[in-house]
Design a protein around this motif. Structure first.
Motif, PDB file in Angstrom:
ATOM      1  N   GLU A  38      36.955  20.955  39.159  1.00 15.22           N
ATOM      2  CA  GLU A  38      37.486  20.308  40.353  1.00 15.22           C
ATOM      3  C   GLU A  38      37.476  21.262  41.541  1.00 15.22           C
ATOM      4  N   GLN A  39      37.836  22.508  41.295  1.00 14.28           N
ATOM      5  CA  GLN A  39      37.820  23.500  42.370  1.00 14.28           C
ATOM      6  C   GLN A  39      36.391  23.783  42.828  1.00 14.28           C
ATOM      7  N   ASP A  40      35.471  23.876  41.858  1.00 13.28           N
ATOM      8  CA  ASP A  40      34.077  24.133  42.193  1.00 13.28           C
ATOM      9  C   ASP A  40      33.505  23.003  43.050  1.00 13.28           C
ATOM     10  N   VAL A  41      33.767  21.765  42.656  1.00 18.67           N
ATOM     11  CA  VAL A  41      33.276  20.618  43.419  1.00 18.67           C
ATOM     12  C   VAL A  41      33.910  20.589  44.810  1.00 18.67           C
ATOM     13  N   ALA A  42      35.207  20.855  44.868  1.00 20.32           N
ATOM     14  CA  ALA A  42      35.898  20.842  46.163  1.00 20.32           C
ATOM     15  C   ALA A  42      35.316  21.888  47.105  1.00 20.32           C
ATOM     16  N   MET A  43      35.008  23.091  46.576  1.00 22.68           N
ATOM     17  CA  MET A  43      34.431  24.135  47.414  1.00 22.68           C
ATOM     18  C   MET A  43      33.046  23.736  47.911  1.00 22.68           C
ATOM     19  N   GLN A  45      31.931  20.647  48.309  1.00 23.55           N
ATOM     20  CA  GLN A  45      32.091  19.571  49.282  1.00 23.55           C
ATOM     21  C   GLN A  45      32.549  20.112  50.630  1.00 23.55           C
ATOM     22  N   TRP A  46      33.421  21.104  50.583  1.00 24.83           N
ATOM     23  CA  TRP A  46      33.925  21.680  51.831  1.00 24.83           C
ATOM     24  C   TRP A  46      32.847  22.497  52.545  1.00 24.83           C
ATOM     25  N   GLY A  47      32.045  23.218  51.749  1.00 22.66           N
ATOM     26  CA  GLY A  47      31.041  24.080  52.357  1.00 22.66           C
ATOM     27  C   GLY A  47      29.737  23.369  52.677  1.00 22.66           C
ATOM     28  N   GLY A  48      29.307  22.461  51.791  1.00 21.76           N
ATOM     29  CA  GLY A  48      27.997  21.859  51.982  1.00 21.76           C
ATOM     30  C   GLY A  48      28.017  20.373  52.212  1.00 21.76           C
ATOM     31  N   GLY A  49      29.191  19.778  52.152  1.00 21.95           N
ATOM     32  CA  GLY A  49      29.287  18.351  52.407  1.00 21.95           C
ATOM     33  C   GLY A  49      28.653  17.496  51.334  1.00 21.95           C
ATOM     34  N   ALA A  55      28.725  14.903  43.894  1.00 24.37           N
ATOM     35  CA  ALA A  55      29.858  15.541  43.213  1.00 24.37           C
ATOM     36  C   ALA A  55      29.953  15.065  41.767  1.00 24.37           C
ATOM     37  N   GLU A  56      29.749  13.779  41.545  1.00 27.09           N
ATOM     38  CA  GLU A  56      29.774  13.239  40.186  1.00 27.09           C
ATOM     39  C   GLU A  56      28.647  13.827  39.351  1.00 27.09           C
ATOM     40  N   ALA A  57      27.475  14.047  39.971  1.00 25.54           N
ATOM     41  CA  ALA A  57      26.345  14.656  39.263  1.00 25.54           C
ATOM     42  C   ALA A  57      26.660  16.089  38.854  1.00 25.54           C
ATOM     43  N   VAL A  59      29.645  17.251  38.178  1.00 26.05           N
ATOM     44  CA  VAL A  59      30.587  17.165  37.060  1.00 26.05           C
ATOM     45  C   VAL A  59      29.858  16.838  35.764  1.00 26.05           C
ATOM     46  N   GLN A  60      28.937  15.883  35.808  1.00 23.24           N
ATOM     47  CA  GLN A  60      28.207  15.484  34.612  1.00 23.24           C
ATOM     48  C   GLN A  60      27.328  16.630  34.095  1.00 23.24           C
ATOM     49  N   GLU A  61      26.746  17.387  35.006  1.00 17.26           N
ATOM     50  CA  GLU A  61      25.943  18.542  34.593  1.00 17.26           C
ATOM     51  C   GLU A  61      26.817  19.589  33.909  1.00 17.26           C
ATOM     52  N   TYR A  62      28.000  19.810  34.465  1.00 17.15           N
ATOM     53  CA  TYR A  62      28.959  20.752  33.873  1.00 17.15           C
ATOM     54  C   TYR A  62      29.316  20.335  32.448  1.00 17.15           C
ATOM     55  N   LEU A  63      29.605  19.062  32.259  1.00 19.24           N
ATOM     56  CA  LEU A  63      29.974  18.564  30.932  1.00 19.24           C
ATOM     57  C   LEU A  63      28.796  18.625  29.970  1.00 19.24           C
ATOM     58  N   ALA A  64      27.605  18.283  30.450  1.00 19.38           N
ATOM     59  CA  ALA A  64      26.421  18.276  29.584  1.00 19.38           C
ATOM     60  C   ALA A  64      26.082  19.686  29.101  1.00 19.38           C
ATOM     61  N   GLU A  65      26.241  20.686  29.970  1.00 16.53           N
ATOM     62  CA  GLU A  65      25.955  22.071  29.575  1.00 16.53           C
ATOM     63  C   GLU A  65      26.856  22.522  28.444  1.00 16.53           C
ATOM     64  N   ARG A  66      28.046  21.967  28.351  1.00 15.32           N
ATOM     65  CA  ARG A  66      29.020  22.362  27.332  1.00 15.32           C
ATOM     66  C   ARG A  66      29.111  21.334  26.203  1.00 15.32           C
ATOM     67  N   ASP A  67      28.231  20.366  26.209  1.00  9.36           N
ATOM     68  CA  ASP A  67      28.195  19.331  25.168  1.00  9.36           C
ATOM     69  C   ASP A  67      29.512  18.553  25.124  1.00  9.36           C
ATOM     70  N   LEU A  68      30.080  18.342  26.304  1.00 10.89           N
ATOM     71  CA  LEU A  68      31.351  17.635  26.405  1.00 10.89           C
ATOM     72  C   LEU A  68      31.180  16.237  26.987  1.00 10.89           C
ATOM     73  N   ASP A  69      29.936  15.789  27.080  1.00 14.86           N
ATOM     74  CA  ASP A  69      29.679  14.473  27.640  1.00 14.86           C
ATOM     75  C   ASP A  69      29.544  13.389  26.568  1.00 14.86           C
ATOM     76  N   ARG A  70      29.781  13.745  25.316  1.00 16.53           N
ATOM     77  CA  ARG A  70      29.693  12.775  24.225  1.00 16.53           C
ATOM     78  C   ARG A  70      31.028  12.061  24.045  1.00 16.53           C
ATOM     79  N   PRO A  71      31.060  10.971  23.263  1.00 14.97           N
ATOM     80  CA  PRO A  71      32.344  10.317  22.977  1.00 14.97           C
ATOM     81  C   PRO A  71      33.356  11.302  22.384  1.00 14.97           C
ATOM     82  N   LEU A  72      34.612  11.118  22.744  1.00 21.24           N
ATOM     83  CA  LEU A  72      35.649  12.082  22.388  1.00 21.24           C
ATOM     84  C   LEU A  72      35.809  12.222  20.881  1.00 21.24           C
ATOM     85  N   HIS A  73      35.716  11.116  20.137  1.00 16.65           N
ATOM     86  CA  HIS A  73      35.913  11.199  18.691  1.00 16.65           C
ATOM     87  C   HIS A  73      34.796  12.003  18.029  1.00 16.65           C
ATOM     88  N   GLU A  74      33.576  11.932  18.571  1.00 19.94           N
ATOM     89  CA  GLU A  74      32.485  12.741  18.020  1.00 19.94           C
ATOM     90  C   GLU A  74      32.732  14.223  18.279  1.00 19.94           C
TER      91      GLU A  74
END
Length: 315
Positions: A38-43, A45-49, A55-57, A59-74
């Motif tokens: 959230e802080q990274d996205v906010a910075m 957005q503030w610096g580069g608009g 911003a959603e992209a 976040v999704q890239e961040y989650l995908a790099e850590r394999d956290l974009d899968r269903p929670l139960h998996e």
């Protein structure tokens, strides 16, 4: 009930406890806000608009790099299973293999924790038994008072003051002092007050017992009398080593390692919490659980060794 069956029961209970604790840690990780992204996205957005879609992209890239974009139960099944198979993966933050990282950090913590436990137990037993056998002694009173004072004195304050003095040149900035001697001393004082209090209370129960009076009447030395008292009160005294000490140590290593920059388990877990590094966080939690389970088994065995009349299997 055989001792082997007792071991298996303790291990089974340890597995259930580990599963429960890992579930809680995973839930706290998954259902709390990720301030880092959230802080990274906010910075950005503030610096580069950044637009909302961009911003959603991010976040999704961040989650995908850590394999956290899968269903929670998996994720939950995979992470908890990998913890028990010791396949802890790689750190989100550094990319290093987590298992050797946690092992190295645990060993670094053990280098000052184990000597501190030895010092605290030896001094705690000596002061507690002496105070129980000589309640009117000024030496006993001052010794117990000093132990309580050291226990009550905040470790972070003492360590911080010494670090400040070292920065100002008033105290030598020695690696031996700040990496070894002070961590041992501050950890020992965190445990000492409890050992003294616990030992004195249980030793006092036997100080006026008939067998102690008989031993004194036979002309036994003070040391011999103390040994008899310790033998009879060993089980309740020894139990504190694995119950009260574990909780205090978990708190102490966080404070001491963050303060002195010791690259042990406490600092590793602190950084993992701050960086939301799930593999390291779960791996470090497994070490704490394992220490508790092993300590519980050793405690059960020690009861039988200290007093053969104790039936470990029926406990």
């Amino acid at each position: 009930m055989s001792l082997a069956r007792t071991f298996l029961q303790r291990i089974a209970l340890g597995v259930v406890a580990a599963w429960g604790v890992l579930t809680v840690v995973f839930a706290l990780f998954s259902f709390t806000r990720n301030w880092n992204i959230e802080q990274d996205v906010a910075m950005q957005q503030w610096g580069g608009g950044l637009s909302d879609e961009e911003a959603e992209a991010v976040v999704q890239e961040y989650l995908a790099e850590r394999d956290l974009d899968r269903p929670l139960h998996e994720q939950y099944v995979d992470w908890t299973t990998s913890m028990f198979t010791l396949d802890w993966g790689d750190s989100f933050q550094t990319g290093e293999a987590v298992f050797p990282m946690v092992v190295d950090a645990t060993w670094r913590t053990a280098m000052y924790v184990l000597p501190a436990i030895v010092v605290a137990v030896a001094l705690g037993l000596a002061l507690g038994v002496y105070a129980a056998l000589h309640p009117e002694s000024r030496l006993a009173g001052s010794g117990v008072g000093t132990a309580y004072l050291l226990f009550a004195l905040p470790n972070f304050y003492v360590g911080g003051m010494l670090l400040s003095l070292a920065a100002g040149g008033a105290v030598p900035d020695s690696s031996l002092l700040f990496d070894h001697a002070l961590p041992v001393a501050l950890t020992a004082t965190s445990l000492l007050g409890g050992y003294v209090s616990f030992t004195r209370a249980h030793a006092a129960e036997y100080a006026s017992a008939e067998f102690v009076t008989l031993v004194k009447a036979k002309g036994a030395s003070r040391l011999r009398v103390a040994i008899h008292v310790v033998r009879n009160g060993a089980i309740p005294m020894f139990s504190m080593l694995f119950t009260e000490a574990l909780a205090l140590l978990v708190l102490a290593i966080f404070v001491i390692e963050v303060l002195f920059g010791i690259e042990g388990l406490g600092l590793l877990l602190f950084d993992a919490i701050e960086a939301r590094d799930l593999p390291v966080l779960l791996g470090g939690t497994m070490v704490v659980i394992a220490v508790g389970v092993v300590g519980n088994i050793v405690q059960d065995v020690s009861y039988t060794v200290l007093d053969p009349r104790v039936d470990t299997g029926s406990r």
